[in-house]
Design an enzyme around this catalytic site. Structure first.
Site, PDB file in Angstrom:
ATOM      1  N   GLU A  49       0.837  -1.206   0.000  1.00 48.01           N
ATOM      2  CA  GLU A  49       0.000   0.000   0.000  1.00 48.01           C
ATOM      3  C   GLU A  49       0.869   1.252   0.000  1.00 48.01           C
ATOM      4  O   GLU A  49       0.602   2.224  -0.720  1.00 48.01           O
ATOM      5  CB  GLU A  49      -0.901  -0.019   1.231  1.00 48.01           C
ATOM      6  CG  GLU A  49      -1.637   1.266   1.517  1.00 48.01           C
ATOM      7  CD  GLU A  49      -1.964   1.410   2.993  1.00 48.01           C
ATOM      8  OE1 GLU A  49      -2.202   2.549   3.421  1.00 48.01           O
ATOM      9  OE2 GLU A  49      -1.970   0.392   3.718  1.00 48.01           O
ATOM     10  N   ASP A  53       0.744   3.885  -3.199  1.00 50.51           N
ATOM     11  CA  ASP A  53       0.330   5.267  -3.003  1.00 50.51           C
ATOM     12  C   ASP A  53       1.274   6.215  -3.738  1.00 50.51           C
ATOM     13  O   ASP A  53       0.834   7.175  -4.387  1.00 50.51           O
ATOM     14  CB  ASP A  53       0.296   5.579  -1.506  1.00 50.51           C
ATOM     15  CG  ASP A  53      -0.024   7.031  -1.220  1.00 50.51           C
ATOM     16  OD1 ASP A  53      -1.111   7.486  -1.584  1.00 50.51           O
ATOM     17  OD2 ASP A  53       0.837   7.720  -0.625  1.00 50.51           O
ATOM     18  N   ASP A 122      -6.940   1.079   0.258  1.00 51.42           N
ATOM     19  CA  ASP A 122      -5.652   0.406   0.441  1.00 51.42           C
ATOM     20  C   ASP A 122      -5.464  -0.724  -0.561  1.00 51.42           C
ATOM     21  O   ASP A 122      -4.357  -0.954  -1.062  1.00 51.42           O
ATOM     22  CB  ASP A 122      -5.541  -0.158   1.860  1.00 51.42           C
ATOM     23  CG  ASP A 122      -5.487   0.926   2.929  1.00 51.42           C
ATOM     24  OD1 ASP A 122      -5.280   2.104   2.570  1.00 51.42           O
ATOM     25  OD2 ASP A 122      -5.663   0.600   4.118  1.00 51.42           O
ATOM     26  N   GLU A 125      -4.293   0.635  -3.890  1.00 53.26           N
ATOM     27  CA  GLU A 125      -2.892   1.054  -3.847  1.00 53.26           C
ATOM     28  C   GLU A 125      -1.959  -0.155  -3.811  1.00 53.26           C
ATOM     29  O   GLU A 125      -0.909  -0.161  -4.461  1.00 53.26           O
ATOM     30  CB  GLU A 125      -2.668   1.956  -2.639  1.00 53.26           C
ATOM     31  CG  GLU A 125      -3.372   3.289  -2.777  1.00 53.26           C
ATOM     32  CD  GLU A 125      -3.344   4.120  -1.519  1.00 53.26           C
ATOM     33  OE1 GLU A 125      -3.665   5.323  -1.594  1.00 53.26           O
ATOM     34  OE2 GLU A 125      -2.999   3.586  -0.437  1.00 53.26           O
TER      35      GLU A 125
END
Length: 235
Positions: A49, A53, A122, A125
């Site tokens: 994650e 991101d 999440d 990502e």
């Protein structure tokens, strides 16, 4: 705690249009921390994650830089924050049906519910990171731009209301939420005109007039956005 059954990875790869060669990493991208370490070889998506991101932010920032050559840093930041927000990522997760592939320990009652927005964000990502680490940046960029396509178009078509835009801009600068103060009231009781001043730390205040306090606040926020060149007159 029992492992909750989910759809096979081959279905996911077909759905996202990307064959991911590193199946172990793809499994990890879909594994929630409620599945305890060591259970069915489980490791959660949290590290992925983090990576995803950053990759998402890079790809979207690059595209916005290309799409909006007249925007300054503030304007680009507003668009970026909206496009990579938890709300946007959770919507993508729902569109891809990622909840159907999530490995978890059974204590997540409704993975598609509003209270799991962060989990769904999440997942997106982490999936992006799995694609990036397995298939490289070009494949990942193509995937992101495809699934974010409509949102990127909308980023150029619609303008937020002025108060929301000013608040987001203030937050990108690390400052406090804008403060609104009614500084004047004119006209008869049945047809008043209000004057409102908005203050943002380290920025010259802005003022606006309107037949309600709400409209005056919007005009005050708009005045600051235009003066600071976050908004353009013709936008």
């Amino acid at each position: 705690m029992a492992l909750v059954k989910r759809r096979p990875l081959a279905d996911l790869e077909e759905r996202i249009g990307v064959p991911v060669r590193d199946k172990e990493r793809l499994e990890r991208a879909l594994t929630h921390s409620s599945l305890r370490q060591g259970q069915s070889g489980a490791r959660s998506y949290e590290r992925l994650e983090f990576m995803g991101d950053r990759v998402l932010g890079l790809v979207i920032a690059e595209k916005l830089f290309e799409m909006f050559p007249r925007d300054d840093e503030g304007g680009l930041s507003l668009r970026l924050n909206t496009l990579v927000s938890a709300d946007a990522c959770a919507e993508v997760a729902d569109e891809l049906g990622l909840h159907e592939f999530l490995r978890h320990g059974g204590d997540l009652k409704r993975v598609k519910g509003k209270h799991t927005k962060n989990i769904r964000a999440d997942l997106v990502e982490a999936l992006i990171a799995a694609i990036y680490l397995s298939e490289g940046l070009e494949t990942t960029r193509a995937f992101i731009l495809r699934v974010w396509g409509d949102r990127l178009v909308q980023a150029g078509e619609a303008r937020q209301d002025a108060k929301t835009a000013l608040q987001e801009w203030a937050h990108t600068r690390g400052t406090q939420t804008p403060r609104y103060e009614t500084v004047g009231r004119e006209g008869p009781d049945h047809d008043p005109v209000f004057t409102v001043r908005v203050s943002v730390p380290d920025v010259e205040p802005g003022e606006g007039k309107g037949r309600s306090k709400r409209l005056a606040e919007q005009e005050a926020a708009k005045a600051v956005l235009l003066r600071e060149k976050i908004w353009k007159d013709e936008a």
